[in-house]
Structure formats: C-alpha cells, structure tokens
Write a protein that holds these residues in place. Structure first.
Motif, PDB file in Angstrom:
ATOM      1  N   GLY A  11       0.864  -1.175   0.000  1.00  0.00           N
ATOM      2  CA  GLY A  11       0.000   0.000   0.000  1.00  0.00           C
ATOM      3  C   GLY A  11       0.899   1.223   0.000  1.00  0.00           C
ATOM      4  N   ALA A  12       0.637   2.130  -0.930  1.00  0.00           N
ATOM      5  CA  ALA A  12       1.530   3.276  -1.113  1.00  0.00           C
ATOM      6  C   ALA A  12       0.762   4.587  -0.995  1.00  0.00           C
ATOM      7  CB  ALA A  12       2.202   3.168  -2.485  1.00  0.00           C
ATOM      8  N   GLY A  13      -0.176   4.631  -0.063  1.00  0.00           N
ATOM      9  CA  GLY A  13      -1.035   5.801   0.076  1.00  0.00           C
ATOM     10  C   GLY A  13      -0.502   6.811   1.084  1.00  0.00           C
ATOM     11  N   MET A  72       1.131  -3.706   6.516  1.00  0.00           N
ATOM     12  CA  MET A  72      -0.063  -3.681   5.668  1.00  0.00           C
ATOM     13  C   MET A  72      -0.631  -2.271   5.731  1.00  0.00           C
ATOM     14  SD  MET A  72      -1.891  -7.239   6.521  1.00  0.00           S
ATOM     15  CE  MET A  72      -3.240  -6.764   5.459  1.00  0.00           C
ATOM     16  N   ALA A  73      -0.686  -1.598   4.587  1.00  0.00           N
ATOM     17  CA  ALA A  73      -1.123  -0.191   4.569  1.00  0.00           C
ATOM     18  C   ALA A  73      -2.094   0.069   3.423  1.00  0.00           C
ATOM     19  CB  ALA A  73       0.092   0.729   4.492  1.00  0.00           C
ATOM     20  N   MET A  74      -2.894  -0.951   3.100  1.00  0.00           N
ATOM     21  CA  MET A  74      -3.938  -0.732   2.087  1.00  0.00           C
ATOM     22  C   MET A  74      -5.240  -0.370   2.821  1.00  0.00           C
ATOM     23  SD  MET A  74      -3.758  -4.031   3.060  1.00  0.00           S
ATOM     24  CE  MET A  74      -2.336  -4.493   2.128  1.00  0.00           C
ATOM     25  N   LYS A  75      -6.327  -0.134   2.074  1.00  0.00           N
ATOM     26  CA  LYS A  75      -7.611   0.158   2.705  1.00  0.00           C
ATOM     27  C   LYS A  75      -8.162  -1.122   3.343  1.00  0.00           C
ATOM     28  CE  LYS A  75      -8.427   4.502   1.710  1.00  0.00           C
ATOM     29  NZ  LYS A  75      -8.309   5.482   2.793  1.00  0.00           N
ATOM     30  N   LYS A  77     -10.918  -2.564   3.100  1.00  0.00           N
ATOM     31  CA  LYS A  77     -11.683  -3.420   2.179  1.00  0.00           C
ATOM     32  C   LYS A  77     -10.767  -4.343   1.366  1.00  0.00           C
ATOM     33  CE  LYS A  77     -11.957  -0.068  -1.643  1.00  0.00           C
ATOM     34  NZ  LYS A  77     -10.844  -0.596  -2.418  1.00  0.00           N
ATOM     35  N   ASP A  78      -9.501  -3.969   1.231  1.00  0.00           N
ATOM     36  CA  ASP A  78      -8.555  -4.794   0.468  1.00  0.00           C
ATOM     37  C   ASP A  78      -7.761  -5.747   1.364  1.00  0.00           C
ATOM     38  OD1 ASP A  78      -9.104  -3.606  -2.092  1.00  0.00           O
ATOM     39  OD2 ASP A  78      -8.059  -1.816  -1.383  1.00  0.00           O
ATOM     40  N   ALA A  79      -8.100  -5.750   2.662  1.00  0.00           N
ATOM     41  CA  ALA A  79      -7.293  -6.529   3.606  1.00  0.00           C
ATOM     42  C   ALA A  79      -7.390  -8.031   3.344  1.00  0.00           C
ATOM     43  CB  ALA A  79      -7.739  -6.227   5.031  1.00  0.00           C
ATOM     44  N   PRO A 123      -1.230   4.300  13.794  1.00  0.00           N
ATOM     45  CA  PRO A 123      -0.483   5.567  13.779  1.00  0.00           C
ATOM     46  C   PRO A 123      -1.413   6.698  13.347  1.00  0.00           C
ATOM     47  CG  PRO A 123      -0.140   4.384  11.733  1.00  0.00           C
ATOM     48  CD  PRO A 123      -1.221   3.642  12.476  1.00  0.00           C
ATOM     49  N   ASN A 124      -0.874   7.885  13.176  1.00  0.00           N
ATOM     50  CA  ASN A 124      -1.630   8.914  12.460  1.00  0.00           C
ATOM     51  C   ASN A 124      -0.694   9.648  11.510  1.00  0.00           C
ATOM     52  OD1 ASN A 124      -0.451  11.110  13.920  1.00  0.00           O
ATOM     53  ND2 ASN A 124      -2.033  10.998  15.491  1.00  0.00           N
ATOM     54  N   THR A 125      -1.249  10.522  10.695  1.00  0.00           N
ATOM     55  CA  THR A 125      -0.445  11.116   9.624  1.00  0.00           C
ATOM     56  C   THR A 125       0.612  12.096  10.132  1.00  0.00           C
ATOM     57  OG1 THR A 125      -2.271  12.650   9.274  1.00  0.00           O
ATOM     58  CG2 THR A 125      -2.072  10.856   7.694  1.00  0.00           C
ATOM     59  N   SER A 126       0.583  12.426  11.428  1.00  0.00           N
ATOM     60  CA  SER A 126       1.649  13.276  11.963  1.00  0.00           C
ATOM     61  C   SER A 126       2.973  12.505  12.013  1.00  0.00           C
ATOM     62  CB  SER A 126       1.278  13.810  13.345  1.00  0.00           C
ATOM     63  OG  SER A 126       0.020  14.449  13.284  1.00  0.00           O
TER      64      SER A 126
HETATM   65  N1  LIG Z   1      -4.795   8.114   6.502  1.00  0.00           N
HETATM   66  C1  LIG Z   1      -4.723   8.063   7.823  1.00  0.00           C
HETATM   67  O1  LIG Z   1      -4.738   9.081   8.514  1.00  0.00           O
HETATM   68  C2  LIG Z   1      -4.610   6.739   8.513  1.00  0.00           C
HETATM   69  C3  LIG Z   1      -4.832   5.574   7.834  1.00  0.00           C
HETATM   70  N2  LIG Z   1      -4.741   4.373   8.490  1.00  0.00           N
HETATM   71  C4  LIG Z   1      -4.987   3.147   7.741  1.00  0.00           C
HETATM   72  O2  LIG Z   1      -4.020   3.078   6.724  1.00  0.00           O
HETATM   73  C5  LIG Z   1      -4.569   2.384   5.614  1.00  0.00           C
HETATM   74  C6  LIG Z   1      -4.260   3.134   4.346  1.00  0.00           C
HETATM   75  O3  LIG Z   1      -4.868   4.392   4.407  1.00  0.00           O
HETATM   76  P1  LIG Z   1      -4.452   5.546   3.405  1.00  0.00           P
HETATM   77  O4  LIG Z   1      -2.980   5.504   3.199  1.00  0.00           O
HETATM   78  O5  LIG Z   1      -5.061   6.771   3.889  1.00  0.00           O
HETATM   79  O6  LIG Z   1      -5.166   5.024   2.065  1.00  0.00           O
HETATM   80  P2  LIG Z   1      -4.831   5.326   0.546  1.00  0.00           P
HETATM   81  O7  LIG Z   1      -6.053   5.058  -0.234  1.00  0.00           O
HETATM   82  O8  LIG Z   1      -4.140   6.647   0.450  1.00  0.00           O
HETATM   83  O9  LIG Z   1      -3.757   4.188   0.169  1.00  0.00           O
HETATM   84  C7  LIG Z   1      -4.056   2.831   0.010  1.00  0.00           C
HETATM   85  C8  LIG Z   1      -2.960   2.208  -0.833  1.00  0.00           C
HETATM   86  O10 LIG Z   1      -3.101   0.789  -0.858  1.00  0.00           O
HETATM   87  C9  LIG Z   1      -2.865   0.313  -2.186  1.00  0.00           C
HETATM   88  N3  LIG Z   1      -3.440  -1.036  -2.279  1.00  0.00           N
HETATM   89  C10 LIG Z   1      -4.717  -1.429  -2.165  1.00  0.00           C
HETATM   90  N4  LIG Z   1      -4.818  -2.772  -2.255  1.00  0.00           N
HETATM   91  C11 LIG Z   1      -3.560  -3.241  -2.406  1.00  0.00           C
HETATM   92  C12 LIG Z   1      -2.998  -4.538  -2.545  1.00  0.00           C
HETATM   93  N5  LIG Z   1      -3.757  -5.629  -2.541  1.00  0.00           N
HETATM   94  N6  LIG Z   1      -1.654  -4.642  -2.668  1.00  0.00           N
HETATM   95  C13 LIG Z   1      -0.874  -3.554  -2.674  1.00  0.00           C
HETATM   96  N7  LIG Z   1      -1.343  -2.292  -2.541  1.00  0.00           N
HETATM   97  C14 LIG Z   1      -2.666  -2.145  -2.413  1.00  0.00           C
HETATM   98  C15 LIG Z   1      -3.471   1.398  -3.047  1.00  0.00           C
HETATM   99  O11 LIG Z   1      -2.963   1.311  -4.356  1.00  0.00           O
HETATM  100  C16 LIG Z   1      -2.968   2.642  -2.296  1.00  0.00           C
HETATM  101  O12 LIG Z   1      -1.633   2.908  -2.662  1.00  0.00           O
HETATM  102  C17 LIG Z   1      -6.052   2.211   5.857  1.00  0.00           C
HETATM  103  O13 LIG Z   1      -6.311   0.862   6.147  1.00  0.00           O
HETATM  104  C18 LIG Z   1      -6.341   3.093   7.045  1.00  0.00           C
HETATM  105  O14 LIG Z   1      -7.306   2.526   7.884  1.00  0.00           O
HETATM  106  C19 LIG Z   1      -4.393   4.285   9.808  1.00  0.00           C
HETATM  107  C20 LIG Z   1      -4.146   5.406  10.521  1.00  0.00           C
HETATM  108  C21 LIG Z   1      -4.274   6.725   9.964  1.00  0.00           C
END
Ligand SMILES: NC(=O)C1=CN([C@@H]2O[C@H](COP(=O)(O)OP(=O)(O)OC[C@H]3O[C@@H](n4cnc5c(N)ncnc54)[C@H](O)[C@@H]3O)[C@@H](O)[C@H]2O)C=CC1
Ligand SMILES: O=C(O)[C@@H]1CCC=N1
Length: 280
Positions: A11-13, A72-75, A77-79, A123-126
C-alpha cells in the motif's frame, strides 16, 4: 537498528508515505532498507522513490520472503484478499504489522498461518513529522524481540503506546482520526478570521501557534486541562464569553460525537468483515 533489517509497505497511500517519511528522516533505517508496493500505480511508486529514496515496486514483482517486517497499509476493504495472498509468501519468522483501521489481530490470524507473528498498529499522519501518537497491540504469537522492534521502529514516527486490543477502536477515534478534528478546527478558525477581515495566511499561523502552545502546556505543565482552561478564563472576561458560546453551540458534545463516531465506525468495519465467510 540493524542495517540488514528490511521493511516492506503493502500500500503506497497517505499513511504509508507519512510513515516512510518519518522513518527515513530520523535515519533509523536507510532508504534502501524500505520497499513500497501498490497494485499498479507506477507513477506513485516513482514519486515515493524520488521523494524518499525507497524502492517502489509493483506488488506482482515483490518477493515478500526477504523482508523482516511487512506493513499492511492498504484500505481495510482490500485486507482480506491481501492477507490471503501474503499467507503463502511469508513464514512465521516474519512479522506482519497492520495499520488498518478496524482490522483485528483475530481476523488477520484467521487469514494467515496459525503461528504468524502479527502486531496491530494505529499511527496517524503526523508520522510525517515524527509526531504521531501510535498504539500497538501485539498478537498472540509475536516474540518480545519483535515487540521491541515495533517499538523502536515506530518511535521514529512519534510516541508509541502499547494498549489492549479492546481499546484500539477508541484509540482510533482519538488519535488515528484525531488530526482531522484539529484540521477541521483550523478550517473554522480561518473562516471566522476571514469573515472579520484577517488575512488567511496570518490567521493560519496564529491559529496553529495557539493549538501548538496549548498542546505543549498540556504536555509540560502539571495542571489538568480543566485547570489550564480556568487559568485562561477571567470572570466575566472574553474567554468566559467564548466558552459559553462554545458550550451553547454543543462544543463538548460535538467532540464526544466525533470520537464516538470514528470509534463506532472502526467497530463496524471489524464486524462487517467477520460476517463474510473466511476463505481458506
Ligand atoms: N490516513 C490516515 O490518517 C490513517 C490511515 N490508516 C490506515 O491506513 C490504511 C491506508 O490508508 P491511506 O494511506 O489513507 O489510504 P490510501 O487510499 O491513500 O492508500 C491505500 C494504498 O493501498 C494500495 N493497495 C490497495 N490494495 C492493495 C494490494 N492488494 N496490494 C498492494 N497495494 C494495495 C493502493 O494502491 C494505495 O496505494 C487504511 O487501512 C487506514 O485505515 C491508519 C491510521 C491513519
Ligand atoms: O479514516 C480512516 O479510516 C483512517 C483510519 C484512521 C485515520 N484515517
């Protein structure tokens, strides 16, 4: 930290980037020790490589067996599909650290090998500025060495708290989602300042310094937040008027509702996933 340690982010979000940024900036890991993957957005992988020096590789091309830590850093729903795939690529010597909201260690354990080492992380984005408030809840099979590894790795993105997993939804409501409440507060400070003729850029600096100062007072003074609030509040003064307006507008209730809304959503994600049959 071992110079041989290898860490993969699936996951590269936003969250992966915030953590990578924190880890690379502290120098705890060298950029070459970190690999980040996604399903196919190569432009995004190149962006992360150019910004932080980490390796960006499409998921299909990554061999997970060579990593010590898999984030693991995907959404959420993709877990499930991702866990089902990871299961066949790693051994129980490797540790899976999940930052996914609402995904329990029990759910992960069901989809990985029975003895797999798992740590749930919030974690959080900080993290981006090494100011995250991060919780960890270790799963049943994780070694003390890997709990310590998680603590030192996550310390480079901020403060780390080990909590019972039944507090993770609440922690998510306070700290995982928390930065957004303060950004929302700032948006409204700016709007109000603009309404009354102040330049937005100036209002942003003033508002942020006020939040930063109050946070530091809470961290560094012995007084409780209520006592600190009273110290600002002169009888019949400006603060009393402001606080009264805040209470009349449901300020306290709104904060409770925000935390509980996020907490309940975290629980709901977990419950919804448990309703789906576990695929072997
Ligand atoms: N954004 C936030 O403030 C926080 C997010 N989180 C958790 O972090 C996770 C990610 O959140 P964001 O980064 O905000 O989402 P995002 O939508 O920015 O990134 C998700 C990434 O996962 C990738 N992805 C999805 N399925 C995949 C797979 N099967 N294999 C490889 N890559 C895959 C997508 O291409 C995307 O790069 C979520 O589960 C969320 O609950 C936790 C704490 C804080
Ligand atoms: O909004 C979300 O679901 C994620 C989890 C915590 C913060 N952001």
């Amino acid at each position: 930290m071992s110079t041989n340690l290898r860490v993969a982010f699936i996951g590269a979000g936003n969250m992966a980037e915030a953590m990578i940024s924190g880890i690379v900036q502290t120098g705890m890991l060298d950029a070459h020790q970190i690999t980040v993957t996604n399903r196919g957005n190569e432009e995004r992988l190149l962006e992360l490589h150019n910004r932080y020096g980490v390796q960006g590789i499409k998921r299909d091309k990554v061999n997970l067996s060579s990593f010590d830590v898999i984030f693991m850093a995907m959404k959420p729903k993709d877990a499930e599909s991702s866990l089902n795939r990871i299961k066949h690529e790693i051994t129980s010597n490797q540790v899976v650290m999940s930052v996914l909201a609402g995904i329990s260690t029990e759910f992960m354990q069901q989809h990985l090998k029975p003895e797999q080492q798992i740590i749930r992380v919030m974690p959080n984005t900080s993290s981006m500025l090494q100011e995250s408030a991060t919780a960890i809840s270790p799963g049943d099979h994780v070694t003390m060495k890997n709990i310590k590894l998680a603590q030192s790795l996550l310390t480079c993105i901020g403060q780390v708290y080990i909590i019972e997993e039944d507090q993770m939804d609440l922690f998510t409501g306070i700290a995982g989602s928390g930065p957004a409440y303060f950004y929302y507060l700032m948006e409204h400070i700016e709007k109000t300042a603009l309404l009354h003729g102040m330049d937005v850029a100036q209002a942003r600096k003033i508002g942020a310094q006020t939040i930063l100062g109050a946070a530091k007072m809470i961290m560094e003074c012995e007084e409780t937040p209520a006592e600190l609030r009273q110290n600002v509040t002169s009888p019949n003064g400006t603060t009393a008027a402001g606080l009264e307006a805040l209470a009349d507008s449901g300020g306290g209730e709104a904060i409770k509702a925000a935390i509980e809304g996020a907490m309940n959503r975290s629980k709901e994600i977990s419950e919804d996933l448990q309703k789906t049959p576990v695929s072997i």
